[in-house]
Design a protein around this motif. Structure first.
Motif, short mmCIF file in Angstrom:
data_model
loop_
_atom_site.label_atom_id
_atom_site.label_comp_id
_atom_site.label_asym_id
_atom_site.label_seq_id
_atom_site.Cartn_x
_atom_site.Cartn_y
_atom_site.Cartn_z
N LEU A 1 -7.70 0.89 0.79
CA LEU A 1 -8.59 -0.04 0.11
C LEU A 1 -7.76 -0.86 -0.87
O LEU A 1 -7.14 -0.32 -1.78
N GLY A 2 -7.75 -2.16 -0.67
CA GLY A 2 -6.94 -3.04 -1.51
C GLY A 2 -7.62 -3.38 -2.82
O GLY A 2 -8.69 -2.87 -3.14
N LEU B 1 -13.27 -6.76 -1.25
CA LEU B 1 -12.38 -5.66 -0.93
C LEU B 1 -11.70 -5.84 0.43
O LEU B 1 -12.38 -5.90 1.45
N PRO B 2 -10.36 -5.92 0.46
CA PRO B 2 -9.68 -5.89 1.74
C PRO B 2 -9.52 -4.43 2.17
O PRO B 2 -9.11 -3.59 1.38
N PRO C 1 0.82 -1.22 0.00
CA PRO C 1 0.00 0.00 0.00
C PRO C 1 0.85 1.27 0.00
O PRO C 1 1.90 1.32 0.63
N ASP C 2 0.37 2.25 -0.72
CA ASP C 2 0.99 3.57 -0.73
C ASP C 2 0.05 4.47 0.05
O ASP C 2 -0.88 5.04 -0.50
N THR D 1 5.71 2.23 11.86
CA THR D 1 5.55 0.99 12.62
C THR D 1 4.45 0.10 12.04
O THR D 1 4.33 -1.06 12.42
N VAL D 2 3.65 0.64 11.14
CA VAL D 2 2.56 -0.12 10.52
C VAL D 2 3.00 -0.49 9.10
O VAL D 2 3.26 0.37 8.27
N ARG D 3 3.05 -1.77 8.86
CA ARG D 3 3.44 -2.26 7.54
C ARG D 3 2.31 -3.11 7.00
O ARG D 3 1.68 -3.85 7.75
N ALA D 4 2.08 -3.01 5.71
CA ALA D 4 0.95 -3.74 5.11
C ALA D 4 1.37 -4.31 3.77
O ALA D 4 2.25 -3.78 3.08
N VAL D 5 0.71 -5.40 3.40
CA VAL D 5 0.96 -6.04 2.12
C VAL D 5 -0.28 -6.85 1.75
O VAL D 5 -1.02 -7.32 2.61
#
Length: 171
Positions: free
Chosen positions: A158-159, A113-114, A11-12, A18-22
């Motif tokens: 929103l993924g 939708l994730p 995500p951009d 400290t919050v990482r997302a994929v």
């Protein structure tokens, strides 16, 4: 974060460091049945659970640990078509789950939708599975409520999800 670019979408968004997302793609896995090719992570499918799904999950967790640091322990939820969310607060608890820092919120989607959420301080993170049933059941509002932080402090990403072009010509 160093992940294989074609296997993951990062995500951009202006989340704290400290919050990482994929989110994963369908690329780079061991599932060879046409319907599941190739990075299927779902045990609820007709894929080869003993080999393909376990291998794919193990590969995902290893990749995430290498990229995000040792000790990552994914913490998932039981999902249904109605309401599903996973929420973690550093040092606290919520209705949808609890954990200490270093846990991963996990939500599985295919065409739904994730929605990834966090507060601006990075002390609370959440993930919601927002299909049409979940949206009708107000899953995003319920997830934000369970985070127990001011809504003005919540940000969302929103993924990838299925789009209307897939449904053209179907009635």
């Amino acid at each position: 974060m160093s992940l294989e670019a074609h296997h993951f979408i990062q995500p951009d968004w202006p989340a704290p460091a400290t919050v990482r997302a994929v989110t994963t793609t369908r690329q780079g896995g061991a599932s060879f049945r046409t319907r599941f090719a190739s990075f299927n992570l779902g045990f609820h499918t007709e894929d080869d659970e003993l080999f393909a799904v376990h291998y794919n999950r193990q590969r995902l967790f290893i990749q995430l640990e290498l990229a995000l640091g040792a000790g990552l322990a994914p913490a998932g939820t039981r999902q249904s078509g109605g309401r599903c969310g996973d929420h973690h607060r550093a040092g606290g608890s919520g209705r949808l789950g609890q954990s200490a820092a270093g846990k991963a919120c996990v939500v599985m989607t295919a065409d739904c939708l994730p929605v990834l959420l966090c507060d601006r301080a990075g002390g609370c993170v959440a993930a919601a599975h927002a299909g049409w049933r979940g949206l009708a059941a107000e899953i995003i509002a319920a997830t934000v409520e369970a985070m127990h932080c001011p809504t003005s402090e919540v940000m969302a990403w929103l993924g990838p999800a299925i789009g209307p072009e897939v449904f053209r010509g179907r009635r």
